[in-house]
Design a protein around this motif. Structure first.
Motif, PDB file in Angstrom:
ATOM      1  N   HIS A 290       0.858  -1.187   0.000  1.00 13.37           N
ATOM      2  CA  HIS A 290       0.000   0.000   0.000  1.00 13.37           C
ATOM      3  C   HIS A 290       0.898   1.243   0.000  1.00 13.37           C
ATOM      4  O   HIS A 290       1.739   1.402   0.887  1.00 13.37           O
ATOM      5  CB  HIS A 290      -0.865  -0.044   1.267  1.00 13.37           C
ATOM      6  CG  HIS A 290      -1.815   1.090   1.391  1.00 13.37           C
ATOM      7  ND1 HIS A 290      -3.142   0.973   1.042  1.00 13.37           N
ATOM      8  CD2 HIS A 290      -1.642   2.360   1.810  1.00 13.37           C
ATOM      9  CE1 HIS A 290      -3.745   2.132   1.253  1.00 13.37           C
ATOM     10  NE2 HIS A 290      -2.856   2.991   1.717  1.00 13.37           N
ATOM     11  N   PRO A 293      -0.275   7.928   1.297  1.00  5.46           N
ATOM     12  CA  PRO A 293      -1.378   8.701   0.711  1.00  5.46           C
ATOM     13  C   PRO A 293      -0.921   9.984   0.009  1.00  5.46           C
ATOM     14  O   PRO A 293      -1.681  10.581  -0.727  1.00  5.46           O
ATOM     15  CB  PRO A 293      -2.248   9.036   1.932  1.00  5.46           C
ATOM     16  CG  PRO A 293      -1.337   8.924   3.109  1.00  5.46           C
ATOM     17  CD  PRO A 293      -0.324   7.897   2.758  1.00  5.46           C
ATOM     18  N   PHE A 316      -9.077  10.406  -1.604  1.00  7.19           N
ATOM     19  CA  PHE A 316      -9.153   8.956  -1.774  1.00  7.19           C
ATOM     20  C   PHE A 316     -10.308   8.704  -2.737  1.00  7.19           C
ATOM     21  O   PHE A 316     -11.436   8.452  -2.336  1.00  7.19           O
ATOM     22  CB  PHE A 316      -9.354   8.270  -0.413  1.00  7.19           C
ATOM     23  CG  PHE A 316      -8.251   8.622   0.553  1.00  7.19           C
ATOM     24  CD1 PHE A 316      -7.046   7.936   0.514  1.00  7.19           C
ATOM     25  CD2 PHE A 316      -8.379   9.682   1.433  1.00  7.19           C
ATOM     26  CE1 PHE A 316      -6.000   8.284   1.364  1.00  7.19           C
ATOM     27  CE2 PHE A 316      -7.345  10.041   2.288  1.00  7.19           C
ATOM     28  CZ  PHE A 316      -6.144   9.339   2.243  1.00  7.19           C
ATOM     29  N   PRO A 330      -5.621   0.988   3.986  1.00  2.00           N
ATOM     30  CA  PRO A 330      -4.506   1.691   4.626  1.00  2.00           C
ATOM     31  C   PRO A 330      -3.878   0.827   5.721  1.00  2.00           C
ATOM     32  O   PRO A 330      -4.572   0.096   6.435  1.00  2.00           O
ATOM     33  CB  PRO A 330      -5.167   2.933   5.238  1.00  2.00           C
ATOM     34  CG  PRO A 330      -6.351   3.176   4.368  1.00  2.00           C
ATOM     35  CD  PRO A 330      -6.845   1.812   3.948  1.00  2.00           C
ATOM     36  N   TYR A 331      -2.571   0.940   5.846  1.00  2.00           N
ATOM     37  CA  TYR A 331      -1.849   0.213   6.894  1.00  2.00           C
ATOM     38  C   TYR A 331      -2.100   0.880   8.255  1.00  2.00           C
ATOM     39  O   TYR A 331      -2.534   2.015   8.337  1.00  2.00           O
ATOM     40  CB  TYR A 331      -0.343   0.214   6.581  1.00  2.00           C
ATOM     41  CG  TYR A 331       0.155   1.535   6.025  1.00  2.00           C
ATOM     42  CD1 TYR A 331       0.253   2.665   6.831  1.00  2.00           C
ATOM     43  CD2 TYR A 331       0.476   1.666   4.666  1.00  2.00           C
ATOM     44  CE1 TYR A 331       0.691   3.882   6.326  1.00  2.00           C
ATOM     45  CE2 TYR A 331       0.906   2.901   4.150  1.00  2.00           C
ATOM     46  CZ  TYR A 331       1.008   4.005   4.997  1.00  2.00           C
ATOM     47  OH  TYR A 331       1.407   5.209   4.501  1.00  2.00           O
ATOM     48  N   HIS A 333      -0.831   2.819  11.380  1.00  2.00           N
ATOM     49  CA  HIS A 333       0.296   3.759  11.398  1.00  2.00           C
ATOM     50  C   HIS A 333       0.161   4.831  12.470  1.00  2.00           C
ATOM     51  O   HIS A 333      -0.914   5.053  13.030  1.00  2.00           O
ATOM     52  CB  HIS A 333       0.454   4.433  10.034  1.00  2.00           C
ATOM     53  CG  HIS A 333      -0.773   5.155   9.544  1.00  2.00           C
ATOM     54  ND1 HIS A 333      -1.901   4.515   9.098  1.00  2.00           N
ATOM     55  CD2 HIS A 333      -1.031   6.478   9.409  1.00  2.00           C
ATOM     56  CE1 HIS A 333      -2.801   5.389   8.728  1.00  2.00           C
ATOM     57  NE2 HIS A 333      -2.317   6.598   8.910  1.00  2.00           N
ATOM     58  N   GLU A 339      -3.669  14.276  10.932  1.00  2.00           N
ATOM     59  CA  GLU A 339      -4.572  13.934   9.835  1.00  2.00           C
ATOM     60  C   GLU A 339      -6.019  14.219  10.223  1.00  2.00           C
ATOM     61  O   GLU A 339      -6.557  13.603  11.129  1.00  2.00           O
ATOM     62  CB  GLU A 339      -4.439  12.441   9.497  1.00  2.00           C
ATOM     63  CG  GLU A 339      -3.020  11.999   9.180  1.00  2.00           C
ATOM     64  CD  GLU A 339      -2.953  10.506   8.833  1.00  2.00           C
ATOM     65  OE1 GLU A 339      -4.021   9.858   8.707  1.00  2.00           O
ATOM     66  OE2 GLU A 339      -1.833   9.995   8.697  1.00  2.00           O
ATOM     67  N   MET A 341      -9.723  14.017   8.606  1.00  2.00           N
ATOM     68  CA  MET A 341     -10.357  13.425   7.431  1.00  2.00           C
ATOM     69  C   MET A 341     -11.838  13.742   7.359  1.00  2.00           C
ATOM     70  O   MET A 341     -12.507  13.894   8.378  1.00  2.00           O
ATOM     71  CB  MET A 341     -10.180  11.900   7.432  1.00  2.00           C
ATOM     72  CG  MET A 341      -8.745  11.482   7.178  1.00  2.00           C
ATOM     73  SD  MET A 341      -8.621   9.727   6.805  1.00  2.00           S
ATOM     74  CE  MET A 341      -9.511   9.634   5.241  1.00  2.00           C
ATOM     75  N   TYR A 348     -15.542   4.908   3.331  1.00  2.00           N
ATOM     76  CA  TYR A 348     -14.076   4.983   3.291  1.00  2.00           C
ATOM     77  C   TYR A 348     -13.497   3.593   3.497  1.00  2.00           C
ATOM     78  O   TYR A 348     -13.966   2.829   4.348  1.00  2.00           O
ATOM     79  CB  TYR A 348     -13.578   5.955   4.371  1.00  2.00           C
ATOM     80  CG  TYR A 348     -12.080   6.084   4.399  1.00  2.00           C
ATOM     81  CD1 TYR A 348     -11.381   6.432   3.240  1.00  2.00           C
ATOM     82  CD2 TYR A 348     -11.359   5.833   5.556  1.00  2.00           C
ATOM     83  CE1 TYR A 348      -9.998   6.540   3.248  1.00  2.00           C
ATOM     84  CE2 TYR A 348      -9.970   5.948   5.580  1.00  2.00           C
ATOM     85  CZ  TYR A 348      -9.307   6.289   4.415  1.00  2.00           C
ATOM     86  OH  TYR A 348      -7.940   6.391   4.426  1.00  2.00           O
ATOM     87  N   HIS A 369      -3.646   4.836  14.386  1.00  2.00           N
ATOM     88  CA  HIS A 369      -4.938   4.578  13.751  1.00  2.00           C
ATOM     89  C   HIS A 369      -4.751   3.652  12.558  1.00  2.00           C
ATOM     90  O   HIS A 369      -3.628   3.299  12.218  1.00  2.00           O
ATOM     91  CB  HIS A 369      -5.630   5.884  13.355  1.00  2.00           C
ATOM     92  CG  HIS A 369      -4.850   6.724  12.391  1.00  2.00           C
ATOM     93  ND1 HIS A 369      -3.774   7.486  12.770  1.00  2.00           N
ATOM     94  CD2 HIS A 369      -4.980   6.901  11.064  1.00  2.00           C
ATOM     95  CE1 HIS A 369      -3.277   8.118  11.720  1.00  2.00           C
ATOM     96  NE2 HIS A 369      -3.991   7.770  10.655  1.00  2.00           N
ATOM     97  N   MET A 398      -8.352  14.087   3.059  1.00  2.00           N
ATOM     98  CA  MET A 398      -7.577  14.329   4.277  1.00  2.00           C
ATOM     99  C   MET A 398      -6.928  15.708   4.186  1.00  2.00           C
ATOM    100  O   MET A 398      -6.395  16.080   3.147  1.00  2.00           O
ATOM    101  CB  MET A 398      -6.505  13.241   4.406  1.00  2.00           C
ATOM    102  CG  MET A 398      -5.532  13.448   5.522  1.00  2.00           C
ATOM    103  SD  MET A 398      -4.711  11.895   5.977  1.00  2.00           S
ATOM    104  CE  MET A 398      -3.601  11.661   4.598  1.00  2.00           C
TER     105      MET A 398
HETATM  106  O1  LIG Z   1      -5.401   7.308   8.080  1.00  2.00           O
HETATM  107  C1  LIG Z   1      -5.960   7.308   7.007  1.00  2.00           C
HETATM  108  O2  LIG Z   1      -6.963   6.631   6.769  1.00  2.00           O
HETATM  109  C2  LIG Z   1      -5.347   8.099   5.852  1.00  2.00           C
HETATM  110  C3  LIG Z   1      -4.312   7.265   5.202  1.00  2.00           C
HETATM  111  C4  LIG Z   1      -4.608   6.528   4.091  1.00  2.00           C
HETATM  112  C5  LIG Z   1      -3.694   5.716   3.531  1.00  2.00           C
HETATM  113  O3  LIG Z   1      -4.022   5.013   2.433  1.00  2.00           O
HETATM  114  C6  LIG Z   1      -2.429   5.576   4.084  1.00  2.00           C
HETATM  115  C7  LIG Z   1      -2.091   6.346   5.198  1.00  2.00           C
HETATM  116  C8  LIG Z   1      -3.034   7.199   5.744  1.00  2.00           C
HETATM  117  O4  LIG Z   1      -2.746   7.980   6.807  1.00  2.00           O
END
Ligand SMILES: O=C(O)Cc1cc(O)ccc1O
Ligand SMILES: [Fe+2]
Length: 453
Positions: A290, A293, A316, A330-331, A333, A339, A341, A348, A369, A398
């Motif tokens: 992945h 973003p 997105f 999304p991973y 992270h 962020e 959104m 989503y 998240h 975002m």
């Molecule tokens: O947090 C989120 O949903 C936004 C996000 C999307 C993504 O594809 C990769 C990292 C990211 O922060």
């Protein structure tokens, strides 16, 4: 309104030097400030960057108008004061909060509320970067707004907005965005009777198109898809017209007896504009993993540090997902950037439920998240059937910023705050096993998709 909506002309391009005349010959040909302007107009410059900003960053326009914008009574603090607009963030109005926050969509109020009354601040940092929302159910009557503090990026989510500006008019539908740079006077009407959306405000920088790096010369948002208005003006007396000016975070009003939309011709590169997010040309993973973003950045407002944004506006959009033996959502992270959104329509990819169109989430600097439990479990359940699939009918975005936002007290106490947000991750259970199944999965995935054959 129907008549107003018809035949709107735009000028395509991002950062262009535009020129536009509502009456042919209104624009001085050989100089900016003739002794007497054509048609008896006043010449007025609006500078969006300091006079001495480097040429590649310098933004200014010349407006040729029936009366100059200075012709008004003194500014006075607006009465009533606005209670949900914040710009100096401190303990009196906001607090920091590292938890994952999510809000359900705000209702559009029943009582008459125009854009100015319906604008509210959710969070922001220092006095340099804010995120607002708005809900409105009536047009701004005999009044125009002017943000002396910074640029507004509008993201309407439900209901179109009709924006009259000194450079002309913009009709902005959900799925489109508009930027009204610092200092332009504008008035918002609502062709659908009401509207709700998101607004990002940036101070001290303007939006740019992101560099494309190895992507090459094309892709993402194309300059020609940005649309600037064409000159349009109102003349005659408007006896009780009000300019509402946001200045140092506070609202002031001044009376004048004519419309500020009296610019018969203009030229320059400092302009309001709009962009249809459906025109975005996304780039994405075509083999494994992945991508970050940032590859979906539509516009960026830079800081002085290379690659560090005051605000990245990232989307997105609908797109094909084809990655092999890859967790496609999304991973999980944590990010040194914060962020915020929003969801314009659809669902989503990282949230099976709870993140609603018109709602919002905030994952601040280093707040963990990622996909909710339902999304995670559903994704790994499909591990052996990873055919290419298309994400359709969705548009999330975002606002990503290097600044740490403080969240307004009212937003933390809002009935729309989803107190159970954390629950969406609580069910994530351990799938740990000392005997790895990875290798067998990889093989069967590739065989079943046929995509790699
Ligand atoms: O947090 C989120 O949903 C936004 C996000 C999307 C993504 O594809 C990769 C990292 C990211 O922060
Ligand atoms: Fe994220």
């Amino acid at each position: 309104m129907g008549e107003k909506l018809a035949d709107l002309q735009y000028q395509p391009g991002f950062g262009n030097y535009f020129s536009s005349e509502a009456i042919p010959g209104a624009l001085p040909r050989d100089q900016n400030s003739p002794l007497v302007c054509p048609l008896g107009l006043y010449a007025e410059q609006i500078s969006g960057t300091s006079f001495t900003s480097p040429r590649k960053l310098n933004q200014r326009s010349w407006l040729y108008r029936i009366k100059p914008s200075v012709t008004h009574e003194p500014f006075k603090p607006r009465v009533p004061a606005h209670t949900r607009l914040v710009s100096e963030f401190d303990a009196s109005n906001s607090r920091t909060n590292p938890t994952q926050l999510r809000w359900r969509p705000e209702d559009v109020p029943d009582s008459p509320t125009d854009f100015v009354d319906g604008l509210y601040t959710v969070c922001g940092a220092g006095s340099s970067f804010l995120r607002h929302g708005y809900t409105a159910n009536k047009g701004m009557k005999d009044s125009a707004f002017c943000n002396a503090d910074g640029d507004f990026l509008f993201v309407p989510q439900a209901g179109r907005v009709w924006i009259e500006t000194e450079c002309g008019r913009l009709l902005v539908s959900p799925g489109e965005i508009a930027v009204i740079p610092q200092g332009f006077r504008f008035s918002i009407d609502l062709p659908d009777g009401k509207s709700r959306g998101y607004v990002a405000e940036i101070y001290g920088a303007h939006f740019q198109l992101p560099d494309l790096g190895p992507i090459g010369a094309n892709g993402l948002a194309a300059p020609r898809d940005f649309l600037a208005p064409t000159a349009w003006f109102e003349e005659g007396l408007r006896p009780d017209y009000t300019i509402v000016q946001k200045f140092g975070g506070e609202l002031f009003t001044a009376k004048q007896d004519f419309s500020p939309f009296n610019v018969v011709a203009w030229h320059g590169n400092y302009v309001p504009y709009k962009y249809d997010l459906h025109k975005f040309c996304p780039y994405n993973t075509v083999l494994v993993d992945h991508g970050d973003p940032s590859v979906n950045t539509v516009l960026t407002a830079p800081t002085d540090k290379p690659g560090v944004a005051l605000l990245d506006f990232v989307i997105f959009p609908p797109r094909w997902l084809v990655a092999e033996h890859t967790f496609r959502p999304p991973y999980y992270h944590r990010n040194c950037m914060s962020e915020f959104m929003g969801l314009i329509y659809g669902a989503y990819e990282a949230k099976a439920d709870g993140f609603l169109p018109g709602g919002a989430s905030l994952h601040s600097c280093m707040t963990p998240h990622g996909p909710d439990t339902t999304t995670y479990e559903a994704t790994i359940a499909r591990v052996n059937a990873m055919a290419p699939s298309k994400l359709t009918g969705t548009m999330a975005f975002m606002f990503e910023s290097a600044l740490i936002p403080r969240v307004c007290h009212w937003a933390l106490e809002s009935p729309f705050l989803d107190h159970d947000y954390y629950q969406c991750w609580i069910g994530l259970k351990s799938h740990f096993s000392r005997i790895s199944l990875d290798e067998t999965n990889v093989e069967s995935t590739d065989k079943k998709t046929g995509a790699s054959e």
